[in-house]
Design a protein around this motif. Structure first.
Motif, PDB file in Angstrom:
ATOM      1  N   MET A   1     -20.447  19.485 -17.445  1.00 53.56           N
ATOM      2  CA  MET A   1     -19.455  18.487 -17.048  1.00 53.56           C
ATOM      3  C   MET A   1     -18.216  18.548 -17.951  1.00 53.56           C
ATOM      4  SD  MET A   1     -20.078  16.442 -14.399  1.00 53.56           S
ATOM      5  CE  MET A   1     -19.505  14.774 -14.703  1.00 53.56           C
ATOM      6  N   ILE A   2     -18.422  18.784 -19.243  1.00 49.72           N
ATOM      7  CA  ILE A   2     -17.290  18.872 -20.176  1.00 49.72           C
ATOM      8  C   ILE A   2     -16.319  19.953 -19.709  1.00 49.72           C
ATOM      9  CG2 ILE A   2     -16.584  19.501 -22.517  1.00 49.72           C
ATOM     10  CD1 ILE A   2     -19.216  18.316 -23.533  1.00 49.72           C
ATOM     11  N   PHE A   3     -16.864  21.118 -19.361  1.00 51.20           N
ATOM     12  CA  PHE A   3     -16.001  22.222 -18.959  1.00 51.20           C
ATOM     13  C   PHE A   3     -15.379  21.996 -17.586  1.00 51.20           C
ATOM     14  CE2 PHE A   3     -17.803  24.232 -22.576  1.00 51.20           C
ATOM     15  CZ  PHE A   3     -16.891  25.214 -22.943  1.00 51.20           C
ATOM     16  N   ALA A   4     -16.076  21.253 -16.716  1.00 44.92           N
ATOM     17  CA  ALA A   4     -15.503  20.938 -15.406  1.00 44.92           C
ATOM     18  C   ALA A   4     -14.353  19.946 -15.550  1.00 44.92           C
ATOM     19  CB  ALA A   4     -16.580  20.365 -14.483  1.00 44.92           C
ATOM     20  N   VAL A   5     -14.562  18.895 -16.336  1.00 48.15           N
ATOM     21  CA  VAL A   5     -13.544  17.866 -16.528  1.00 48.15           C
ATOM     22  C   VAL A   5     -12.298  18.445 -17.205  1.00 48.15           C
ATOM     23  CG1 VAL A   5     -13.032  15.796 -17.897  1.00 48.15           C
ATOM     24  CG2 VAL A   5     -15.114  15.892 -16.523  1.00 48.15           C
ATOM     25  N   CYS A   6     -12.494  19.441 -18.054  1.00 46.56           N
ATOM     26  CA  CYS A   6     -11.374  20.024 -18.797  1.00 46.56           C
ATOM     27  C   CYS A   6     -10.773  21.241 -18.099  1.00 46.56           C
ATOM     28  CB  CYS A   6     -11.819  20.393 -20.210  1.00 46.56           C
ATOM     29  SG  CYS A   6     -12.293  18.967 -21.196  1.00 46.56           S
ATOM     30  N   ASP A   7     -10.923  21.315 -16.790  1.00 48.63           N
ATOM     31  CA  ASP A   7     -10.307  22.404 -16.037  1.00 48.63           C
ATOM     32  C   ASP A   7      -8.782  22.308 -16.149  1.00 48.63           C
ATOM     33  OD1 ASP A   7      -9.143  23.595 -13.349  1.00 48.63           O
ATOM     34  OD2 ASP A   7     -11.134  24.463 -13.617  1.00 48.63           O
ATOM     35  N   PRO A   8      -8.097  23.442 -16.316  1.00 50.28           N
ATOM     36  CA  PRO A   8      -6.631  23.433 -16.461  1.00 50.28           C
ATOM     37  C   PRO A   8      -5.890  22.820 -15.273  1.00 50.28           C
ATOM     38  CG  PRO A   8      -7.539  25.558 -17.097  1.00 50.28           C
ATOM     39  CD  PRO A   8      -8.661  24.789 -16.491  1.00 50.28           C
ATOM     40  N   LEU A   9      -6.555  22.676 -14.122  1.00 46.95           N
ATOM     41  CA  LEU A   9      -5.921  22.063 -12.962  1.00 46.95           C
ATOM     42  C   LEU A   9      -5.535  20.609 -13.215  1.00 46.95           C
ATOM     43  CD1 LEU A   9      -8.151  23.343 -10.003  1.00 46.95           C
ATOM     44  CD2 LEU A   9      -5.725  23.841 -10.345  1.00 46.95           C
ATOM     45  N   ILE A  10      -6.226  19.965 -14.172  1.00 52.63           N
ATOM     46  CA  ILE A  10      -6.039  18.533 -14.395  1.00 52.63           C
ATOM     47  C   ILE A  10      -5.086  18.310 -15.567  1.00 52.63           C
ATOM     48  CG2 ILE A  10      -7.219  16.350 -14.858  1.00 52.63           C
ATOM     49  CD1 ILE A  10      -9.792  17.653 -13.882  1.00 52.63           C
ATOM     50  N   PRO A  11      -4.059  17.462 -15.396  1.00 54.15           N
ATOM     51  CA  PRO A  11      -3.146  17.135 -16.507  1.00 54.15           C
ATOM     52  C   PRO A  11      -3.907  16.523 -17.672  1.00 54.15           C
ATOM     53  CG  PRO A  11      -2.280  16.331 -14.410  1.00 54.15           C
ATOM     54  CD  PRO A  11      -3.687  16.781 -14.150  1.00 54.15           C
ATOM     55  N   SER A  12      -3.399  16.712 -18.903  1.00 55.69           N
ATOM     56  CA  SER A  12      -4.136  16.295 -20.102  1.00 55.69           C
ATOM     57  C   SER A  12      -4.431  14.800 -20.134  1.00 55.69           C
ATOM     58  CB  SER A  12      -3.368  16.702 -21.364  1.00 55.69           C
ATOM     59  OG  SER A  12      -2.092  16.092 -21.385  1.00 55.69           O
ATOM     60  N   ASP A  13      -3.465  13.946 -19.707  1.00 55.69           N
ATOM     61  CA  ASP A  13      -3.735  12.507 -19.761  1.00 55.69           C
ATOM     62  C   ASP A  13      -4.839  12.124 -18.790  1.00 55.69           C
ATOM     63  OD1 ASP A  13      -2.281  12.973 -17.474  1.00 55.69           O
ATOM     64  OD2 ASP A  13      -0.847  11.335 -17.773  1.00 55.69           O
ATOM     65  N   SER A  14      -4.899  12.813 -17.639  1.00 50.99           N
ATOM     66  CA  SER A  14      -5.965  12.545 -16.669  1.00 50.99           C
ATOM     67  C   SER A  14      -7.298  13.098 -17.153  1.00 50.99           C
ATOM     68  CB  SER A  14      -5.610  13.155 -15.314  1.00 50.99           C
ATOM     69  OG  SER A  14      -4.467  12.537 -14.764  1.00 50.99           O
ATOM     70  N   GLN A  15      -7.255  14.221 -17.887  1.00 52.07           N
ATOM     71  CA  GLN A  15      -8.491  14.778 -18.448  1.00 52.07           C
ATOM     72  C   GLN A  15      -9.149  13.788 -19.393  1.00 52.07           C
ATOM     73  OE1 GLN A  15      -7.380  18.448 -20.307  1.00 52.07           O
ATOM     74  NE2 GLN A  15      -7.613  19.666 -18.460  1.00 52.07           N
ATOM     75  N   VAL A  16      -8.348  13.191 -20.266  1.00 59.83           N
ATOM     76  CA  VAL A  16      -8.886  12.230 -21.229  1.00 59.83           C
ATOM     77  C   VAL A  16      -9.463  11.015 -20.507  1.00 59.83           C
ATOM     78  CG1 VAL A  16      -8.294  10.662 -23.115  1.00 59.83           C
ATOM     79  CG2 VAL A  16      -7.367  12.975 -23.101  1.00 59.83           C
ATOM     80  N   ALA A  17      -8.732  10.507 -19.510  1.00 64.21           N
ATOM     81  CA  ALA A  17      -9.219   9.338 -18.751  1.00 64.21           C
ATOM     82  C   ALA A  17     -10.514   9.671 -18.025  1.00 64.21           C
ATOM     83  CB  ALA A  17      -8.152   8.882 -17.761  1.00 64.21           C
ATOM     84  N   LEU A  18     -10.580  10.850 -17.383  1.00 62.17           N
ATOM     85  CA  LEU A  18     -11.786  11.240 -16.654  1.00 62.17           C
ATOM     86  C   LEU A  18     -12.945  11.492 -17.614  1.00 62.17           C
ATOM     87  CD1 LEU A  18     -12.904  11.831 -13.832  1.00 62.17           C
ATOM     88  CD2 LEU A  18     -12.274  14.223 -14.149  1.00 62.17           C
ATOM     89  N   ALA A  19     -12.652  12.088 -18.770  1.00 66.77           N
ATOM     90  CA  ALA A  19     -13.699  12.316 -19.775  1.00 66.77           C
ATOM     91  C   ALA A  19     -14.301  10.992 -20.239  1.00 66.77           C
ATOM     92  CB  ALA A  19     -13.136  13.093 -20.960  1.00 66.77           C
TER      93      ALA A  19
END
Length: 421
Positions: free
Chosen positions: A123-141
């Motif tokens: 899940m960590i590697f899926a959530v941190c996919d480059p497709l997702i902007p960094s602010d959204s990555q943190v929120a989703l994480a």
């Protein structure tokens, strides 16, 4: 066997929220790992229904002997029931899951510790996919990997709840549109995406450590979650890289001083005023352990340098050797990756090594006129040299500061100067 509600009334009140924080994320990770990210809402619904059932059942029957096992059993049963009654889900998902199983074998939801760990790592590697902007990555994480609700995330970032909700939804849509698989990362994926993963975890930790939110408990939980996820990487043979150990070391060193950073009134305490007896020596030792592990190999990252700087800050004595090391480390850090905050921190170290006059000359060249830390630093540097300039810079910093905690420190410095005039 069930325990009486009366006997466990106080314990249950604290137990269920605690279990929600620790187990909800595991349930979601395992179900997403099994069914795919496109069905994340179903995974979240099943996990939420499991805790709702716990709240209702435990209120009547009491807390079971093994609450975690009870939650996993209920989650398994609810997942199987969902497969049976939802024909579309059965046709599209269950068939794919069964493809890798023996014929006629019933779908099993593996809640073993190893599969939970594997699921969270995937899940960590899926959530941190480059497709997702960094602010959204943190929120989703925070939402999927750590179990934080939208309101909690909004409180931590001091954002509107709707903004956070939209970030999370956009991130989920990106994962679905990109058909991102939740799977154990291969060697090439680790090489391509580990830097993004570490950046997300670094931002997650920083939000807790440097957050302008006044909710100290929430901030500690943010830091703890970032450390937990980084530890998962450090303990996995495929992702146990020197830069992972370096980041974990940095987190340990910073967290060791968490209790000393605020006083009884919740006000920030500057480094030089901190009570060293409140520092956590176990975390300092652990940080040193991971810093030693990080020295393997030839790659030098910002995390290595920041961890080394944080290591020297666990030595309270104000020695020339300490600040010379810190200044040298900042010079290397800025050469690798420039940041205004690192440049400001370097100026403070420079003042310790070469004196305030030299530091003022370098500070004025930065010209970070929109940053309250810049004026706060100038106020510190001019203290003892030019009283009026020091006060003026602190007053400018107050105008630019957003946090009440930062303003309180600045007002305290101004009062100290005024009391000496």
């Amino acid at each position: 066997m069930w325990r009486s509600v009366r006997h466990y009334k106080m314990e249950e009140k604290e137990l269920l929220p605690h279990l929600f924080r620790t187990e909800y994320r595991k349930l979601v990770a395992v179900l997403c790992y099994l069914f795919g990210i496109e069905h994340v809402e179903i995974a979240e619904d099943i996990a939420s229904d499991t805790f709702l059932a716990a709240a209702e059942t435990w209120a009547i029957k009491g807390v079971p002997e093994n609450p975690v096992a009870w939650l996993y059993t209920v989650a398994k049963n609810r997942t199987k029931n969902h497969l049976k009654r939802n024909a579309i889900f059965e046709q599209k998902v269950a068939s794919e899951v069964r493809y890798s199983m023996e014929k006629n074998e019933e779908i099993d939801i593996d809640m073993s510790p190893q599969n939970i760990t594997d699921s969270q790592l995937a899940m960590i590697f899926a959530v941190c996919d480059p497709l997702i902007p960094s602010d959204s990555q943190v929120a989703l994480a925070l939402n999927l990997l750590c179990g934080f609700g939208v309101q909690e995330i909004a409180d931590a970032f001091l954002l509107n709840k709707e903004v956070v909700y939209k970030r999370i939804q956009r991130a989920k849509e990106k994962l679905k549109e990109g058909r991102i698989r939740i799977a154990q990362p291969g060697v090439s994926e680790i090489g391509e995406r580990l830097e993004t993963v570490l950046t997300t975890l670094y931002l997650l930790y920083s939000e807790g450590y440097y957050s302008i939110s006044q909710n100290t408990t929430l901030r500690k939980e943010l830091c703890a979650e970032a450390m937990r996820l980084t530890f998962l990487l450090a303990e996995n043979n495929h992702t146990d890289r020197p830069e992972v150990s370096a980041l974990l070391s940095l987190m340990c060193f910073h967290s060791s001083r968490f209790e000393a950073r605020t006083n009884a009134n919740g006000e920030m305490v500057l480094y030089e005023d901190q009570d060293e007896s409140l520092w956590n020596r176990d975390l300092i030792d652990r940080g040193a352990y991971y810093l030693a592990r990080a020295s393997a190999g030839e790659k030098l990252t910002r995390y290595h340098l920041e961890a080394a700087i944080a290591y020297w800050h666990t030595h309270k004595e104000d020695s020339p050797e300490k600040w010379a090391h810190i200044l040298d480390l900042y010079d290397h850090l800025l050469a690798i990756e420039y940041s205004p905050i690192a440049a400001l921190n370097r100026i403070y170290a420079l003042a310790k090594v070469q004196g305030k006059d030299s530091a003022i000359r370098d500070a004025l060249q930065l010209n970070l006129t929109g940053n309250h830390f810049y004026y706060s630093l100038l106020g510190n540097l001019y203290t003892g040299i030019d009283h009026a300039q020091a006060v003026a810079h602190y007053e400018t910093a107050v105008k630019l500061a957003h946090s009440e905690a930062d303003k309180a420190i600045l007002f305290r410095n101004i009062r100290r100067l005024e009391s000496k005039s």
